[in-house]
Structure formats: C-alpha cells, structure tokens
Design a protein around this motif. Structure first.
Motif, PDB file in Angstrom:
ATOM      1  N   ARG A   1      61.823  33.022 -18.090  1.00 21.91           N
ATOM      2  CA  ARG A   1      60.653  33.599 -17.461  1.00 21.91           C
ATOM      3  C   ARG A   1      60.995  34.774 -16.527  1.00 21.91           C
ATOM      4  O   ARG A   1      60.359  35.826 -16.615  1.00 21.91           O
TER       5      ARG A   1
ATOM      6  N   LEU B   1      65.490  34.422 -23.648  1.00 21.58           N
ATOM      7  CA  LEU B   1      65.613  32.971 -23.813  1.00 21.58           C
ATOM      8  C   LEU B   1      66.727  32.405 -22.942  1.00 21.58           C
ATOM      9  O   LEU B   1      67.657  33.108 -22.547  1.00 21.58           O
TER      10      LEU B   1
ATOM     11  N   LEU C   1      68.300  25.585 -24.867  1.00 27.06           N
ATOM     12  CA  LEU C   1      67.309  24.654 -25.385  1.00 27.06           C
ATOM     13  C   LEU C   1      66.009  25.340 -25.787  1.00 27.06           C
ATOM     14  O   LEU C   1      64.939  24.737 -25.759  1.00 27.06           O
ATOM     15  N   GLY C   2      66.101  26.604 -26.136  1.00 25.22           N
ATOM     16  CA  GLY C   2      64.900  27.297 -26.593  1.00 25.22           C
ATOM     17  C   GLY C   2      63.887  27.543 -25.500  1.00 25.22           C
ATOM     18  O   GLY C   2      62.714  27.764 -25.770  1.00 25.22           O
ATOM     19  N   ARG C   3      64.329  27.486 -24.242  1.00 28.61           N
ATOM     20  CA  ARG C   3      63.374  27.744 -23.165  1.00 28.61           C
ATOM     21  C   ARG C   3      63.213  29.245 -22.949  1.00 28.61           C
ATOM     22  O   ARG C   3      64.137  30.029 -23.175  1.00 28.61           O
ATOM     23  N   LEU C   4      62.044  29.630 -22.508  1.00 24.50           N
ATOM     24  CA  LEU C   4      61.802  31.039 -22.198  1.00 24.50           C
ATOM     25  C   LEU C   4      62.464  31.374 -20.870  1.00 24.50           C
ATOM     26  O   LEU C   4      62.398  30.579 -19.932  1.00 24.50           O
TER      27      LEU C   4
ATOM     28  N   GLY D   1      56.843  26.689 -21.479  1.00 24.82           N
ATOM     29  CA  GLY D   1      58.188  27.048 -21.042  1.00 24.82           C
ATOM     30  C   GLY D   1      59.183  27.275 -22.159  1.00 24.82           C
ATOM     31  O   GLY D   1      60.323  27.639 -21.897  1.00 24.82           O
ATOM     32  N   THR D   2      58.772  27.060 -23.397  1.00 25.76           N
ATOM     33  CA  THR D   2      59.745  27.259 -24.479  1.00 25.76           C
ATOM     34  C   THR D   2      59.223  28.270 -25.483  1.00 25.76           C
ATOM     35  O   THR D   2      58.031  28.553 -25.554  1.00 25.76           O
TER      36      THR D   2
END
Lengths: 529, 347, 441
Positions: free
Chosen positions: A388, A380, A383-386, B208-209
């Motif tokens: 990637r 992560l 702001l809780g974004r992955l 994306g989250t």
C-alpha cells in the motif's frame, strides 16, 4: 435543384416536418442546435454526417424515442408530441435501428406479430388470419422472408427484412433506417436499395441515416448534411458530388495545433500481418489488415466509427480474440494476445472508453493507479499482499506529474472530471515505460486544456522513440499528430501514407468509402510499410 | 476528509436505522402499544444485561458469516444467494466430522470446523462452475442449488447422521468437537471469535491483497478487469469459494458452536433462513465484512431484544418481525437501488 | 456531510434514550406461568394450541396469569425459557414438545428456584445422562402420556368398524421409526385383537379371527413429507382398509387427501373409508370421515402442573416420580385423578372448533372446512350412523383398562417390539414407489 430545396410554397405539404429542434443531453452535450427537417411522401432523404453530428439524435426524436429540448414536430402540418415510440407509430412513423429488436428464437411471423393487438407473450398468437395478412404484405412489397423459421437462424440481411416488415406491418408510411447497410454484404445492400425504391414508388417517405457517400448518391433523392448538431447543407442528390458532400461533412479545420517536428522512424515495434477479427455479432469486422508501427512514429488510423477500429484495437491489446493473422512485437511473434503478457512486453493501452475499460469508477485514485499493473512486483509484498505505501506513493506521483486535479487520493474517480480521469489513465499507461502505446479516442469528450495536454504527451512519447498507434474518429487529431495515416473503412485500410500527403477532403471521401480518382500523389493500395 | 468518507456509509446506515425505528414506532403505536416502552424493552432486552448481550452475539454469529457470503459475491460482481444451501451442507459436514469421527480434543474441533467450511465451499463450486464455464446466471443456479441442498441435507441428516431413537435430530457433536461455551448464561460459544476472525481475514484479503483487488475490480467493472488481465473464471470461482467457506462456517457454527442441541435438526430447523437473513444483513452492512459484523449485531439485537419487547409490552412476535423487515427495508433501499443501477441500468 | 452524519447519530441516540427514559409500569406481584411453544407456534391446532388452551383454563380456574413465548426458530428455546425464568413473578415455565428437552435440561439447572415442566419431553433423562450428580433435578418435570392405551382404544374401534362394514383391514401410517412410535404400533394392534375377541364373545354374527395381516402398517420415514402419507394411505385403502390411523403428525393431511379422493369419486358424504386422528381432536378436519382421534391432552398437562405448583405439591411430586409424570387412562397423581389420554368425543369437538376459529383469526388463513355448526352436525351424524355396540365395546375396553382388568402392552425396547410384532403382525407394507416422487409444495 433549387425548387426541391426550398419548395415550401409550391410543393405539397410535407409528410413530417421538424422545426428548430434543439437537444441538450442531461450531461450538457448539445447534440442538436436548431435543426429543420422535412420529409415528403414518396422520397428518400439521406441524412449524412460524421459521428456525433446528431443524425441519430434527430431521428430518435422523430420516432418518439427522445424528446426535443426545444422545437416542434409537425405531422401532416399538425403539431405532434410523441411521448414514446408507440405514439410515433400511431402517426405512421417507424424506425429500424442498427441493433435489431427481434426475439431470436421466435419465428419471423411471431416477431412481426409481437406486441400487436390480440397477441401476447403468453397467449397464443392469432396466427392463421395474421399470417395471411403478413404474407400479403410481403408479396406486395416483393420481400422474400421465410415466416416459420426462428429469426436467429436467418442471415442478417433477412433479419433486417423482418425488422422492416415488422415496422411496415404497423402501417408505417415514414420509414427511418439507421445505418442499415453497416451489417450487410454488398449484395444484400443492393437488394435493400431496390426495395427502398419500390417503397418510395408506393408513396412511403424514407430517411436513410448513413455516412457512406456512395449510398447517398446511389439511392436518395435529397441529402441533408449535419455537422455538430446543425444542418450545414441540403441539396438534391442530382446536384451533389462525393467531393462536395465530403467537404460539407468534415468541414473546416478546427483542430488545436500541436507542434510536431519531423523525425526519422526506427525499427518496427508492432507488425501486423493478415489480421482478421470478428465483432460481437460474429461478423468479420477487420479483414486482412497488415501494417507496421515503428519506433518514434505516430501511426494514425482515421475513419468513421464502426468500421472495425474497435475490434482492431481490442484484438491488438488482448481484449478480443482474432480469427487469423500474425502479430509481432519487436520482431517476435505473439502467439496468444493476453493483456498481461502484452503489458509485460511493453504495451500501454489507452482504451476507447475510459469508463468502461480503463478505470474502475467506484475505486479511488490509489486503486486506479495500479489497474493493470497490480501484478508488478513493485506494488506487492510477500504472500500476494498489496504494498500500500508504495502504491500511494506512486499514485501521488501520477497526480503530480500529470496534473490530475482531485480533492485527495481517496476520492472515487467517479467524482473526477473526464479530463482528470483521462490524465490519470494516460499517466498510468505512459509511466509504464512502454515501447508501444495504443491509444483510441484519447481526447474524446475532454476539455480543451486536457485535449492539448494529452496530444502533446503523445507527441512527446513519439519524440522519445516510442511507437504510437493512434485510432481516432477525430480527423483533425489524426492528421495533425500522425506521421503516417491510414483510413479505415469496412474493416480495411482504403489508403495508407504519410500524413502530409493527405488532404482533409480526400480523407473525408475515403471515410465515406469513396476512393478518389485522379489524385496522383495519393497512395492507393494498402501497403504493409 | 478521508475518515469522514470512510464513516459515511456508517452514518447513512445509522440514519436509516433511525428512520426504520421511527416507522416501526408508528406501527407499534398503531397496534396500540406504547412505542417508548416497546423500544426500551427492545434495547434492554438486547443489551441490558451481560447475558442478553451475549445472547445477542450468539444470534449475530451465523448472520455475520452468511452476510459475508453475499457481500463477497457482490464485491466480485455476483448475486450469490446460495448461502442458504451452502450453509446446510456446512452444517452436515461439521455434524459428520464432529459426531461420527472421534479425534483428540482440539484437533477434532478444528477438523469439524474445516469440514463444515469445506462442505460449504464444495457446494458453492457447482454454481461457480456453471457460471464460469457455462455462463449460467448465478441467481438461478444458486436458487436451484439451495433446494437441492435442502433435500440432500435432510436426507443425509435422517439417513446418515441420525441418532438412533432421536428422530428429530442428528447425532450430537462429540464433546471434543464443541466450542467452549463462554458463559452458562447464554448460548454463545467461542465460535464467535472464529466468525469475527474469518470476517476480518476476508476483509484483509479483499482490500489488502492482489487477488482481493482483482476480485473487487471484476465486481466493480468486469471490462476493466479484463483490461487488467484478470481472468473472469478465476474470479467467479474464488468469489464462490470464499462465500462457500463463510456459509459453511455459519452452518457449522450452529452445530458445534451452539448449545443445547449440538446437532442438526432433521428439519434443518436450527439453520434454515440464516442464509437468506444474511442477504439483508449484508445490505445493511453495505456489503462490507466489517459492516456485516455490525449489521449482524443489529439483527441479533432485534432477535434477542424483540423477546423482551414481546414479553413485557406484548408486542406480537409478528410485529417484531415486521419491525425487522421495516428496518432492513429502509436500510436496504439505497444499497439495493445502487446495486440495481450498477448491474442492470449500466448503459 | 459531517452535519448529516451528526444528525443521524443524534437521531439514533434520541430514539434509544426516549425508549430508556420511559417509565416502567409497576405491576403488582402475581402468580404467572409461562408457556414456551416450539417452532410450530400459535395456530398449529395441535400441541402448542392445546398447551396455550391449558394455560387459559388455568388462568380461569386458578387466577394465574399466563405469558406466551412463541419460538420462531430452534435457537429461541433456550433464550425464551431463560427470559421467562428471569421474570420474578413467573413460578412455572412450561416447554411444549419434545424438541425442548435439551433446552429445558439446560435452563432448569440454571434457575433452581423456578419450576419447569416439559410436555412430552425427556429432559430428566438428559440430566441423568449429562449431569448424573444432579439427577433428578428437583425443579423439573417431564409430563408424558400413555399413547399405547389410547392407541389400543382406536385399534379396537377400527377393528369393530371392520367387522360392521365387513372390511378386511385397518391401517396405520407411521412417521420415522423411533421407539416412541412402537408404543402406538403395539397398542393399536393389540386393541384390534382385543376387539376380535370381544366380537367372538358378544357379537358372534360379526366375529372374525384376528389375522396377522389384519393391521396394515407403514413407517414412512418422515414427519413432514405429506405426499408420503398420501401414498401410504392410498395403498391401504386400495386393500379395502376401513380406517387408517395417523401416527405421523402432518402426514394426516396426506391420509385425508387419499380419503377425499375416494369420497369424491364415489360421491360419499360419510365414511367408510375413515381415518383416525392423533394428538389433538382432528375430527373436524374432514367431518364425516374422521371417525375419532386419539387425544393426548397437552392442555391437561399444563393445567395439572399449574395446580401442583399452586398447591405446593410440585417438588414433592418430582421427588417421588424421579421427575417423570405419566398421564393416561385412569391415572391418579397425588391421590387425584389426572388423566391425559382419551378417544375424542362430540363434546371435545367444541373446544377444538373454537381453537380453529382462533387460529383463523390469528393466521388469516382458512382453517375450518365448514361453519362450526355444520361441522358439529356432520360429526354427530357420522357417529350416530355407527352401531351403538361399536361405541359400547370401546367404552368397555376403556373401563377395563382404567380398572386394571386388562393391560395394554408397552413396547419400549427392540426385543419388546420384535416379540409383539411376532405375535400381532407381519412385516410392514412397503411404501409405494410413487411416494418417492418430488413432494408437492
């Protein structure tokens, strides 16, 4: 005896006969490979075999639910082609499935009449005249069924009677029962058997699909044993013993050898005490189980499917609530079992059905690689974004380390072979650095290479001190990999002990619910250790 | 390989559009009109001039949002057909703030927009709660909520928001709460940027989250979602709320972002069916926010281009609508089929 | 896969190019008029159909060509008007119905060289409100109608029938209470009172004094909820009203339902009870039970407007009238008679039956309740069954209005309506509770 077994010449013509039946499923699985089967009026035939032996497939063909790939079905000596169950019903062949086909809010009478001529879902049922006929049938058979109560409020045993009555009301003289006692209490089962004998005496032919040796010995006249889609034995019940049936059922060792060096287990990682779990129908599927799984050991649970293994595993992995009992991880109580909490405390879970639980088939490898780990900080960003890039890196690592063959990481896992799917799944779980691995049917349906690979992986985990709970319907897998083995039957462990104390045949008997006597070194009572 | 996989749905959609157009051509021909001239008019009418292009976008704006409602629902495993009702409430909410609560210029615009979105989301909470805690199937509950929303909104429009002397519509949005008109030549306003921005935001959120991942996981495979520790109730509520925000914005966009009325008709005539049309747009757009934008432009083009087709070639407006239907159908079939297979034929 | 994608793209492009490459048929320059309907569209048997009919009449008489633009949604109004205005051949664009007022005001400003007409609209007042410096737009005309005069005529007709059949009431079912409807209300009541005065003078045997509760009236608060029209009318017929005036568009169907119920239970083939139609000729909806209709001749509006544009009078007329032209009883525009309000006659019926036949063809739905001949003969029989003096009296009122001998009051403000209600009638009949049940759909 012999005259019963090959009595083609002297005995009267069979009521139904199946010759050279082959069944290959669209996915290429050969479920039946040249099976012959016959049934005379007024006999009860037990159809015995392990999971996947082909019992149900064979009977679904006989009842018109499936069509054979090859082979023929004869009714009263004449070839018959069933396009659907109605066709079979017209020839007097009816099947009662494990899952009932009753309409819960309808009364027993309405359920029996449903789909009959003159009755429709919307039209009023011609109850007055039909009621008399149904009641007459029930009286004749000595069945006690309250006709005007919604079936959903009836006990399972009575619901089954309604189901049977529904089939017989359509004039069935060949009755097929698929594992009829799996949902019944012992009392209800005895009742059912008495009833089946009455039916036999009235000239009805009965097929009893089961894996329970006791039932076969108790109620049938003749036994047909299937293994891997072939008939491996056919004998009259009088000449059968639990031992020889068990031997026929489980067969010879065919497993793939995995080397396992002896190792002294450490502290218990998972401790279960007095666990009770219900299944989807609300029945108690796990009854008062207690056991430990320790560091550096594989604890294997053998048993025929449907004896509470799924419910046990689901409860331990947070997918199903348990009724009562206590579960401890590394000595600490786990009050409510929730997947994420368990994962945080070191659980890795290789679920029984990878396509159902462990993977999202429409997602690609990258997204599947964090399934269940999506809340770990390493994947992560703010702001809780992955994150990637980190996930892609990790997915690539999994693919390389666990030899997943895939065109690229963006491939939906649907397009991977079962073996590669399982490698990805197992790899993901193993790479969590778990303390406890719960694996159910980890090699089911896999190719040989993947099977060996995953078995070796489980042993490696044990060797580095992980605790492994292995639940499998594959007897060889359990016996070969496990340090200790438990045989599960009816929601309980019939026996628990070191794996080298078990003989295959003994386990076969236990899986069939028969506790062998006179085998002195057999551990008997379920022991918490 | 990766790019071609990403483009594949686009290619499939284009192929089906082509197929639909060919079938439509047959229909046009069968009714005695020259298909070539008809399609020429359709294309020119939709994109031929600057003002036509803008008008096409004006028609596309609400559709990309209601399509988003349905698309997010599908991604979260829900068949949310409640965009229609959520949109009504969004329009009512926006009308109330825009028309009856004076505020400083830009604040007012933002407040009216947010009021519309919030109203849509609140309305979406009803089926969400019914689904999450009572297990009521969302198709049934959203249909019922649509009807309730219709009558509630008409009641509010007539009794609470009515402009004295104008029976047919509510008070108009005050000038401070109107999106600037981009060009006097069309009814397109700056609300289109908000719509596109919201769609892109939802896209970023879903892909994306972590929360978006869990939402899509629950839609793709609910059992795997449980395995991954996702709470189904949370996902249901989240999915409905995002959908409600989108639908509410769609409703608001037709009141505070569409001249000349700048108000809600008492019959809800300037918003009705936009929610249902969004379902078709979403199917065409493969339940993807960006696909939805493209699908909405296609629908907008059919609406705007069909005008010239009718005007110049005389293709009846009913035929124009049939053409819409054919294309939607052609495009929707593969998606609909896979949807049905996923939801109902799963072993 | 790549090739499949390429194929798809190629297909789309090919189709698009095929369309673009097709040659345009160069039409000779012509005088075209464009009629933009509201969302009611073709087949509404009312405003839109009448407007299209007016366009057809203009085609026949003035050699123009009419283009129809049917609005499917409210958002179509502006683009449809724009589309028509962009056609170089179109010289007049007609927007039908007050819903198009905003759109007309906006589009007319953008195309100063085109002429715009709104039927029943208030576009110029919107221009005045929003763009005061441009008011009045020289190319925009609102055509409005003297509904109060037509309402007075049917009010008189109702009162005369009440006298003939010795019934105590007439009724009126109204929609939402907006100032436009006050014109109808006051006109209707005033006409009824005029009739009582006429009776006192000419038929003392039938005469009665006008009472303030003679006209039963209800504002239903809706123009779409048909069951409320039914409930309101039912209450009026229960009080023995001889006729009920429909001033709520589709709610007339509800009124008709109430009449139909009485007719069926009493096995009537003809009224009383009657109802009175509005806007279009609605006499055919239930022949024998619709005594007459107060007609707003939308078709005449389109027809006259075309003539004014053709004759080059249009802009001059706009300048002189501030862009609002009123058609009514005895109205004259530019020195010529230009009427737009009348009570339906037997001769009018043919046109509207034709309209119904056309609507049936267009929508594929059954519209007419019987064959055209049957309808015609039933209406004829009904009209002939009423005493001649009734019709004569209505004709007399019409003549007097036309000649300016009497003035029908026009209520447009709240003080107006309050004063006239004080003089002509008590409070409205409350809508029965049953009307609030869920509408049958």
């Amino acid at each position: 005896m012999a005259d019963v077994v090959d009595g083609g010449v002297s005995a009267p013509a069979p009521r139904v006969q199946m010759r050279g039946i082959h069944k290959v499923y669209p996915d290429g699985t050969a479920a039946l490979r040249g099976v012959d089967f016959r049934l005379h009026p007024g006999e009860i035939v037990g159809l015995l075999g392990e999971n996947g032996a082909g019992k149900s497939t064979l009977m679904k063909i006989l009842s018109g639910l499936l069509r054979p790939t090859r082979g023929e079905v004869l009714v009263e000596g004449h070839p018959a082609r069933f396009r659907n169950p109605s066709d079979a019903l017209r020839c007097g062949i009816g099947m009662v499935h494990q899952v009932f086909t009753l309409v819960p809010p309808f009364t027993a009478l309405q359920n029996v009449l449903l789909g009959q001529e003159g009755a429709g879902l919307l039209r009023a049922l011609p109850e007055a005249s039909a009621r008399a006929r149904v009641q007459a049938l029930l009286d004749e058979l000595g069945l006690d069924v309250p006709l005007d109560v919604p079936v959903e409020s009836l006990p399972v045993g009575v619901q089954q009677r309604v189901e049977i009555c529904k089939t017989l009301y359509r004039g069935t003289s060949v009755l097929i029962l698929d594992e009829p006692t799996s949902a019944l209490t012992p009392g209800e089962a005895d009742e059912l058997f008495r009833f089946l004998r009455r039916l036999r005496d009235r000239g009805v032919g009965v097929v009893l699909i089961t894996h329970k040796l006791r039932e076969v010995l108790e109620v049938t006249d003749r036994v047909v044993v299937l293994r891997q889609g072939m008939v491996v034995g056919e004998l009259s019940t009088g000449s059968a013993t639990a031992e020889n049936l068990a031997e026929l059922m489980v067969g010879q060792v065919t497993g793939l050898r995995v080397r396992r060096t002896p190792r002294a287990p450490g502290q218990p990682v998972l401790s279960v005490r007095g666990l009770w779990v219900r299944d989807d129908q609300g029945r108690l599927a796990v009854r008062d189980l207690s056991f430990d799984v320790r560091e550096g050991e594989i604890f294997g649970v053998a048993g025929v499917e449907g004896n509470g293994q799924s419910e046990l595993v689901q409860a331990l992995t947070g997918l199903r609530r348990f009724e009562a009992g206590e579960v401890r991880l590394e000595g600490q109580a786990v009050p409510t079992l929730e997947p994420l909490a368990l994962y945080r405390r070191g659980l890795a879970h290789v679920p029984e059905d990878k396509a159902r639980f462990g993977l999202a088939l429409g997602f690609d490898l990258v997204e599947n690689s964090i399934l269940g780990r999506q809340r770990e900080n390493q994947f992560l960003r703010g702001l809780g974004r992955l994150n990637r890039p980190a996930i892609v890196r990790y997915a690539r690592e999994l693919v390389e380390r666990f030899h997943v063959v895939a065109p690229d990481l963006a491939t939906p896992v649907r397009n991977l072979s079962g073996g590669n799917q399982q490698r990805l799944l197992v790899g993901r779980e193993v790479s969590k650095q778990p303390k406890l691995v719960v694996a159910m049917h980890p090699t089911r349906g896999l190719d040989v290479a993947s099977t060996v690979y995953i078995r070796e992986l489980l042993v490696q985990l044990r060797d580095v001190g992980k605790a492994v709970l292995l639940v499998s319907a594959d007897l060889d897998e359990v016996l070969e990999l496990s340090d200790r083995v438990a045989v599960m039957y009816g929601g309980q462990f019939l026996a628990v002990g070191p794996s080298d104390h078990f003989r295959r045949e003994t386990v076969g008997l236990l899986m069939g619910g028969v506790v062998p006597t006179g085998d002195a070194d057999q551990p008997r009572a379920p022991s918490p250790r | 390989m990766r790019t071609s996989r990403a483009l594949r749905p686009l290619a499939e959609s284009l192929a089906t559009v082509a197929l639909g157009l060919v079938a439509g051509a047959v229909l046009i021909w069968a009714f005695g009109h020259p298909p070539g001239a008809a399609y020429r008019a359709l294309v020119l009418g939709a994109f031929g001039t600057w003002e036509d292009l803008l008008e096409t976008l004006a028609f596309a704006t609400p559709l990309m949002l209601t399509a988003l409602t349905f698309a997010v629902g599908v991604r979260g495993g829900l068949f949310n057909i409640g965009a229609e009702g959520q949109m009504y409430l969004g329009a009512v909410g926006a009308t109330f703030v825009a028309g009856m609560v004076p505020m400083p210029a830009w604040v007012h615009l933002a407040a009216a927009t947010l009021a519309g979105m919030a109203a849509g989301a609140v309305w979406a909470l009803i089926p969400a709660a019914l689904k999450a805690w009572r297990g009521a199937h969302e198709v049934i509950s959203t249909i019922m909520c649509n009807w309730i929303a219709l009558h509630l909104s008409m009641y509010l429009a007539i009794n609470l928001l009515a402009e004295p002397g104008r029976a047919e519509r509510t008070v108009p949005a005050l000038p401070t709460a109107r999106y600037p008109v981009l060009s006097e030549d069309s009814t397109l306003t700056a609300v289109v940027f908000v719509a596109v921005g919201f769609a892109l935001l939802v896209y970023a959120y879903l892909w994306g989250t972590r929360a978006g991942y869990e939402l899509r996981l629950a839609g793709e495979n609910p059992d795997a979602a449980r395995y991954a520790g996702v709470r189904p109730q949370r996902v249901v509520v989240l999915t409905f709320v995002i959908g409600g925000l989108a639908a509410g914005l769609a409703g608001a966009s037709q009141v505070i972002g569409r001249p000349p009325a700048w108000s809600l008709y008492a019959t809800l005539g300037n918003v009705t069916t936009l929610g249902f049309d969004g379902i078709g747009v979403a199917l065409v757009g493969r339940n993807h926010p960006i696909g939805g934008i493209l699908g909405a432009v296609l629908f907008g083009a059919l609406a705007q281009g069909g005008r010239l087709m009718e005007y110049e070639v005389g293709v009846l407006s009913e035929l124009v609508r049939a053409l819409n239907g054919i294309i939607v159908f052609a495009m929707a079939v593969p998606e609909l089929w896979s949807l049905i297979r996923r939801r109902f034929l799963r072993p | 896969m790549r090739s499949r994608m390429g194929l798809a793209v190629a297909l789309v492009v090919a189709v698009a190019l095929a369309g673009l490459a097709a040659p345009t048929t160069a039409a000779p320059r012509a005088f075209k008029i464009a009629v933009v309907s509201d969302v009611g569209g073709r087949g509404d048997l009312s405003f839109n159909d009448m407007a299209f009919k007016g366009g057809e009449d203009a085609e026949r008489d003035f050699g123009v060509r009419m283009v129809e633009l049917v609005s499917k949604v409210e958002a179509d109004y502006v683009p449809n008007l724009t589309r028509a205005a962009r056609d170089p051949d179109v010289q007049l664009i007609v927007g039908v119905g007050f819903l198009l007022s905003d759109a007309l005001a906006q589009v007319a400003r953008r195309f100063p060289n085109k002429n715009f007409v709104g039927i029943d609209t208030f576009a110029q007042s919107l221009v005045k409100e929003k763009f005061a410096s441009q008011y009045p737009l020289p190319n925009l005309m609102d055509i409005v109608y003297e509904e109060h005069k037509g309402s007075a005529l049917v009010g008189a007709l109702g009162a005369l029938l009440a006298a003939h059949y010795a019934k105590p009431h007439i009724g009126g079912v109204f929609g939402i209470e907006i100032p436009v409807l006050w014109k109808f209300e006051v006109g209707y009541k005033w006409g009824a009172r005029w009739a009582t005065e006429w009776l006192a003078k000419n038929r003392p045997d039938k005469a009665f004094t006008y009472r303030k509760d003679f006209v039963l009236w209800t504002y239903t608060g809706t123009f779409s909820d048909i069951p409320k029209g039914y409930a309101a009318a039912k209450a009026m017929y229960a009080k023995n009203a001889v006729a009920v005036y429909n001033i709520a568009g589709p709610l007339g169907l509800g009124i008709n339902q109430a009449v139909q119920e009485i007719a069926r239970s009493q096995k009537l083939r003809m009224g009383p009870p009657f109802w009175i139609g509005v806007d279009a000729n609605q006499d055919w909806i239930n022949p024998g039970f619709v005594i007459a209709s107060m007609m707003k001749r939308v078709d005449r509006g389109v027809y006259y407007a075309t003539r004014w544009v053709r004759d080059g009078q249009f802009r001059d007329l706009v300048r002189r009238t501030q862009g609002v032209v009123t058609l009514g009883v005895g109205t004259r525009i530019a020195g010529q008679v230009a009427e737009g309000i009348s009570v339906s006659t037997l001769d009018d019926l043919d046109e509207f039956i034709r309209m119904g036949v056309q609507a049936e063809r267009l929508t594929g739905k059954k519209v007419l309740p019987a064959t055209p001949t049957e309808i015609k003969s039933k209406v004829k029989t009904m009209r002939e069954a009423q005493p001649k003096w009734v019709w004569d009296a209505v004709a007399e009122l019409e003549r007097k209005i036309r000649e300016g001998q009497v003035t029908v009051p026009l209520a447009v403000t709240r003080p107006d309506i309050q004063r006239w209600r004080g003089e002509l009638g008590y409070g409205p009949v409350p809508l029965p509770a049953a009307a609030y049940r869920a509408p049958a759909r």
